[in-house]
Design a protein around this motif. Structure first.
Motif, PDB file in Angstrom:
ATOM      1  N   GLN A   1       0.835  -1.203   0.000  1.00 40.38           N
ATOM      2  CA  GLN A   1       0.000   0.000   0.000  1.00 40.38           C
ATOM      3  C   GLN A   1       0.870   1.253   0.000  1.00 40.38           C
ATOM      4  O   GLN A   1       0.924   2.006   0.967  1.00 40.38           O
ATOM      5  CB  GLN A   1      -0.966  -0.045   1.199  1.00 40.38           C
ATOM      6  N   ARG A   2       1.550   1.434  -1.133  1.00 41.99           N
ATOM      7  CA  ARG A   2       2.457   2.586  -1.241  1.00 41.99           C
ATOM      8  C   ARG A   2       2.719   2.925  -2.705  1.00 41.99           C
ATOM      9  O   ARG A   2       2.506   2.098  -3.597  1.00 41.99           O
ATOM     10  CB  ARG A   2       3.797   2.259  -0.557  1.00 41.99           C
ATOM     11  N   SER A   3       3.208   4.143  -2.889  1.00 37.07           N
ATOM     12  CA  SER A   3       3.579   4.604  -4.216  1.00 37.07           C
ATOM     13  C   SER A   3       5.093   4.577  -4.403  1.00 37.07           C
ATOM     14  O   SER A   3       5.595   4.575  -5.520  1.00 37.07           O
ATOM     15  CB  SER A   3       3.016   6.026  -4.397  1.00 37.07           C
ATOM     16  N   GLU A   4       5.833   4.554  -3.288  1.00 34.64           N
ATOM     17  CA  GLU A   4       7.300   4.581  -3.341  1.00 34.64           C
ATOM     18  C   GLU A   4       7.875   3.174  -3.229  1.00 34.64           C
ATOM     19  O   GLU A   4       7.422   2.380  -2.417  1.00 34.64           O
ATOM     20  CB  GLU A   4       7.851   5.406  -2.168  1.00 34.64           C
ATOM     21  N   TYR A   5       8.912   2.899  -4.005  1.00 40.06           N
ATOM     22  CA  TYR A   5       9.585   1.603  -3.941  1.00 40.06           C
ATOM     23  C   TYR A   5       8.589   0.459  -4.042  1.00 40.06           C
ATOM     24  O   TYR A   5       8.638  -0.491  -3.266  1.00 40.06           O
ATOM     25  CB  TYR A   5      10.400   1.472  -2.647  1.00 40.06           C
ATOM     26  N   ASN A   6       7.686   0.589  -4.980  1.00 38.00           N
ATOM     27  CA  ASN A   6       6.695  -0.468  -5.193  1.00 38.00           C
ATOM     28  C   ASN A   6       6.952  -1.089  -6.566  1.00 38.00           C
ATOM     29  O   ASN A   6       6.615  -0.509  -7.588  1.00 38.00           O
ATOM     30  CB  ASN A   6       5.289   0.132  -5.096  1.00 38.00           C
ATOM     31  N   HIS A   7       7.586  -2.261  -6.554  1.00 41.53           N
ATOM     32  CA  HIS A   7       7.961  -2.901  -7.823  1.00 41.53           C
ATOM     33  C   HIS A   7       6.735  -3.265  -8.652  1.00 41.53           C
ATOM     34  O   HIS A   7       6.796  -3.278  -9.884  1.00 41.53           O
ATOM     35  CB  HIS A   7       8.791  -4.161  -7.568  1.00 41.53           C
TER      36      HIS A   7
ATOM     37  N   GLY B   1      -2.895   5.410   5.691  1.00 41.82           N
ATOM     38  CA  GLY B   1      -1.878   5.143   4.668  1.00 41.82           C
ATOM     39  C   GLY B   1      -2.438   5.247   3.259  1.00 41.82           C
ATOM     40  O   GLY B   1      -1.800   5.819   2.366  1.00 41.82           O
ATOM     41  N   LEU B   2      -3.629   4.719   3.053  1.00 46.38           N
ATOM     42  CA  LEU B   2      -4.225   4.742   1.704  1.00 46.38           C
ATOM     43  C   LEU B   2      -4.563   6.165   1.263  1.00 46.38           C
ATOM     44  O   LEU B   2      -4.482   6.498   0.078  1.00 46.38           O
ATOM     45  CB  LEU B   2      -5.477   3.853   1.669  1.00 46.38           C
ATOM     46  N   LYS B   3      -4.927   6.984   2.229  1.00 46.53           N
ATOM     47  CA  LYS B   3      -5.218   8.389   1.922  1.00 46.53           C
ATOM     48  C   LYS B   3      -3.989   9.059   1.285  1.00 46.53           C
ATOM     49  O   LYS B   3      -4.092   9.808   0.313  1.00 46.53           O
ATOM     50  CB  LYS B   3      -5.608   9.112   3.222  1.00 46.53           C
ATOM     51  N   GLU B   4      -2.853   8.714   1.853  1.00 49.01           N
ATOM     52  CA  GLU B   4      -1.612   9.271   1.321  1.00 49.01           C
ATOM     53  C   GLU B   4      -1.274   8.689  -0.055  1.00 49.01           C
ATOM     54  O   GLU B   4      -0.787   9.396  -0.945  1.00 49.01           O
ATOM     55  CB  GLU B   4      -0.485   8.975   2.315  1.00 49.01           C
ATOM     56  N   VAL B   5      -1.560   7.406  -0.233  1.00 57.27           N
ATOM     57  CA  VAL B   5      -1.324   6.767  -1.537  1.00 57.27           C
ATOM     58  C   VAL B   5      -2.137   7.480  -2.618  1.00 57.27           C
ATOM     59  O   VAL B   5      -1.633   7.764  -3.716  1.00 57.27           O
ATOM     60  CB  VAL B   5      -1.711   5.269  -1.494  1.00 57.27           C
ATOM     61  N   ALA B   6      -3.394   7.809  -2.287  1.00 55.66           N
ATOM     62  CA  ALA B   6      -4.264   8.469  -3.266  1.00 55.66           C
ATOM     63  C   ALA B   6      -3.661   9.805  -3.716  1.00 55.66           C
ATOM     64  O   ALA B   6      -3.654  10.126  -4.904  1.00 55.66           O
ATOM     65  CB  ALA B   6      -5.652   8.687  -2.654  1.00 55.66           C
TER      66      ALA B   6
ATOM     67  N   GLN C   1      -0.445  10.718  -3.547  1.00 55.65           N
ATOM     68  CA  GLN C   1       0.808  10.500  -4.278  1.00 55.65           C
ATOM     69  C   GLN C   1       0.560  10.015  -5.700  1.00 55.65           C
ATOM     70  O   GLN C   1       1.240  10.427  -6.632  1.00 55.65           O
ATOM     71  CB  GLN C   1       1.689   9.502  -3.529  1.00 55.65           C
ATOM     72  N   LEU C   2      -0.435   9.147  -5.865  1.00 58.61           N
ATOM     73  CA  LEU C   2      -0.724   8.638  -7.207  1.00 58.61           C
ATOM     74  C   LEU C   2      -1.317   9.735  -8.084  1.00 58.61           C
ATOM     75  O   LEU C   2      -1.031   9.821  -9.267  1.00 58.61           O
ATOM     76  CB  LEU C   2      -1.656   7.418  -7.140  1.00 58.61           C
ATOM     77  N   LYS C   3      -2.126  10.566  -7.479  1.00 59.45           N
ATOM     78  CA  LYS C   3      -2.708  11.680  -8.241  1.00 59.45           C
ATOM     79  C   LYS C   3      -1.609  12.601  -8.777  1.00 59.45           C
ATOM     80  O   LYS C   3      -1.652  13.034  -9.927  1.00 59.45           O
ATOM     81  CB  LYS C   3      -3.682  12.466  -7.355  1.00 59.45           C
ATOM     82  N   GLU C   4      -0.612  12.841  -7.921  1.00 54.61           N
ATOM     83  CA  GLU C   4       0.529  13.652  -8.353  1.00 54.61           C
ATOM     84  C   GLU C   4       1.266  12.992  -9.514  1.00 54.61           C
ATOM     85  O   GLU C   4       1.866  13.673 -10.332  1.00 54.61           O
ATOM     86  CB  GLU C   4       1.513  13.873  -7.192  1.00 54.61           C
ATOM     87  N   ARG C   5       1.201  11.681  -9.552  1.00 50.47           N
ATOM     88  CA  ARG C   5       1.850  10.954 -10.656  1.00 50.47           C
ATOM     89  C   ARG C   5       0.880  10.721 -11.817  1.00 50.47           C
ATOM     90  O   ARG C   5       1.137   9.899 -12.689  1.00 50.47           O
ATOM     91  CB  ARG C   5       2.405   9.613 -10.131  1.00 50.47           C
TER      92      ARG C   5
ATOM     93  N   SER D   1       4.684   8.705   4.837  1.00 51.16           N
ATOM     94  CA  SER D   1       5.469   9.825   5.355  1.00 51.16           C
ATOM     95  C   SER D   1       5.782   9.641   6.838  1.00 51.16           C
ATOM     96  O   SER D   1       6.861  10.007   7.301  1.00 51.16           O
ATOM     97  CB  SER D   1       4.742  11.150   5.112  1.00 51.16           C
ATOM     98  N   GLN D   2       4.839   9.038   7.579  1.00 51.04           N
ATOM     99  CA  GLN D   2       5.097   8.730   8.989  1.00 51.04           C
ATOM    100  C   GLN D   2       6.217   7.705   9.116  1.00 51.04           C
ATOM    101  O   GLN D   2       7.071   7.817   9.981  1.00 51.04           O
ATOM    102  CB  GLN D   2       3.826   8.163   9.639  1.00 51.04           C
ATOM    103  N   ALA D   3       6.177   6.700   8.246  1.00 46.80           N
ATOM    104  CA  ALA D   3       7.208   5.660   8.269  1.00 46.80           C
ATOM    105  C   ALA D   3       8.578   6.269   7.980  1.00 46.80           C
ATOM    106  O   ALA D   3       9.567   5.935   8.643  1.00 46.80           O
ATOM    107  CB  ALA D   3       6.880   4.565   7.245  1.00 46.80           C
ATOM    108  N   LYS D   4       8.626   7.172   7.021  1.00 47.53           N
ATOM    109  CA  LYS D   4       9.900   7.812   6.680  1.00 47.53           C
ATOM    110  C   LYS D   4      10.430   8.657   7.833  1.00 47.53           C
ATOM    111  O   LYS D   4      11.627   8.699   8.091  1.00 47.53           O
ATOM    112  CB  LYS D   4       9.725   8.687   5.433  1.00 47.53           C
ATOM    113  N   GLU D   5       9.523   9.315   8.533  1.00 48.10           N
ATOM    114  CA  GLU D   5       9.942  10.117   9.697  1.00 48.10           C
ATOM    115  C   GLU D   5      10.516   9.223  10.785  1.00 48.10           C
ATOM    116  O   GLU D   5      11.550   9.530  11.367  1.00 48.10           O
ATOM    117  CB  GLU D   5       8.741  10.887  10.268  1.00 48.10           C
TER     118      GLU D   5
END
Length: 454
Positions: A30-36, A76-81, A83-87, A223-227
DNA sequence: ATCGGCTCGCGCAA
DNA sequence: TGCGCGAAGCCGAT
């Protein structure tokens, strides 16, 4: 850099269809970063000159999940939405069973990509989708450093047998991922999903168990995980070898819940840890890679990971627990007494309270906690079921492969025999004196008491 | 404070 | 076939 082929598996023999889009059915990552899986889906979309749609199915009857877990996952999914929109990628959240929604959306898809899960339900969902769609289903293994079958072709006996196999392969998989741009945006496609900006409204609609409250201490999301990761590297990693076992100090990354929901990639974590060039590097990577992927090896190759114990444990442990099944127990507690932390043992009660209040429990105490449930329950099988139930109900990372392997360890899994004694037989014993001997454990009691006041 | 014994079986060396 | 060694053990002897 291309995605390593051993991460990718084709789950059916269907030819590519001439659909309207490529579909990424997101479930375990459930992420946009480092998702193969996402990056493979983007490359397929660009290759077929089609837009990419990302779908997530939110089901309210996920076994053992409650409000605490849904809240964390939706954050977490809220953030995915976003990030994906930005992409320029459309993210569709549907309130339905994940495979049902995937099958529906696959009708207009040329090809479907998904991420890999190792638990029974996750495997069942994927084979159901593979069988019921007309286009190909590609599965990408993105929540591990070394793909499970690449690491080992069988259920491993213990950490030392897997460690050797992972050692030579690890570095090949700890590498950056190229973040691709979609050539065609899917934002204008007319497919409706639930608006993730207001997750409270979504939660209100769900028919879920609300008996366990969300935790204040940890908020879900990349973003919380990265912090947390940055804070861990800056302030704790160097002390990790000396202090990670000590429940009285906080020398942990707290990333387990984020890994559980795939909100951050273990590959990204491993890269950042290595870049830090800290003396704690190897000890942390041991936990992140060897121990975590041993747990995944266990649930993947042993689909009886939640019992019965005789299908989980090595013969010596099954035999010795059976031999001691009718040993007299000094204390036997009911489920309610354990759940409400009403035992005679203060450290145990504190650990249970920590779990209920914060959705997590210090790693060392998880072992002591599980061992005592074995000691204070009439039968090992009952103890195992009870420990799993409490773990999965309260821990934010409950139901993870680590939950099943960790609880099973308390009963002898991935361990060796020790001096025989009552109830435990040859299974490793732990007691409160150990905590007192090794740590200033009263400080842990004080910490939990403070927590209860807050 | 430190140390040996407890006990099993995997997998490598021979 | 022998042998070293393993998620954080405990316990009694020194």
């Amino acid at each position: 850099m291309a995605i390593n082929q051993s991460r990718i598996e084709t789950l059916n023999q269907n030819p590519v269809q001439s659909g309207d889009y490529i579909l990424y059915w997101m479930q375990s990552a459930q992420r946009s970063e480092y998702n193969h899986a996402l990056e493979l889906a983007i490359s397929k979309a660009n290759q077929h000159k089609q837009p990419l749609v990302v779908y997530f199915g939110l089901t309210d009857d996920f076994p053992q999940a409650n409000l605490r877990h849904y809240q964390f996952m939706l954050e977490g999914l809220k953030e995915v939405a976003v990030q994906l929109k930005e992409r320029r990628i459309k993210f569709i959240l549907k309130l339905n069973s994940p495979p049902t929604g995937a099958i529906k959306l696959a009708q207009a898809a040329s090809l479907v990509v998904t991420d890999r899960g190792y638990l029974r339900l996750e495997k069942k969902w994927r084979s159901e989708v593979a069988a019921k769609i007309n286009c190909p289903l590609l599965q990408v293994e993105t929540n591990v450093v070394v793909p499970v079958a690449e690491a080992s072709d069988k259920q491993e006996y213990a950490a030392y047998t897997l460690r050797k196999k992972i050692k030579g392969k690890r570095e090949d998989y700890i590498r950056p991922i190229e973040q691709l741009e979609v050539e065609q945006s899917s934002l204008d496609l007319e497919i409706s999903g639930i608006d993730l900006r207001d997750i409270e409204t979504i939660i209100d609609k769900l028919d879920i168990n609300r008996s366990v409250s969300p935790v204040k201490k940890f908020k879900g999301g990349y973003s919380q995980a990265k912090e947390l990761l940055a804070e861990f590297i800056a302030a704790k990693l160097a002390d990790y070898p000396d202090l990670s076992a000590d429940p009285t100090v906080d020398c942990l990354s707290h990333l387990s819940p984020y890994l559980h929901f795939g909100q951050i990639s273990p590959v990204e974590i491993a890269r950042e840890i290595k870049q830090a060039a800290s003396p704690g590097e190897e000890e942390f990577l041991e936990q992140l890679i060897v121990r975590r992927e041993l747990a995944i090896n266990f649930v993947h190759y042993n689909q009886n990971y939640d019992g019965p114990l005789e299908k989980i444990l090595p013969d010596w442990a099954v035999e010795t627990l059976n031999e001691h099944e009718s040993d007299k127990r000094e204390y036997i507690y009911s489920e309610a007494e354990l759940e409400q932390a009403k035992t005679h043992a203060p450290y145990w009660n504190a650990a249970q309270e920590e779990m209920v209040l914060t959705g997590t429990m210090h790693g060392y105490l998880r072992m002591y906690w599980g061992k005592k449930i074995l000691e204070w329950t009439a039968k090992p099988e009952t103890a195992f079921q009870l420990a799993l139930k409490l773990n999965n109900k309260y821990q934010l990372d409950g139901r993870d492969a680590n939950s099943f392997a960790g609880v099973a360890w308390c009963f002898g899994k991935h361990d060796r025999a020790w001096a025989e004694r009552g109830i435990f037989g040859k299974v490793r014993y732990m007691n409160a004196s150990g905590l007192e001997r090794k740590f200033e454990i009263d400080r842990y009691l004080a910490k939990i008491n403070q927590l209860k006041k807050d």
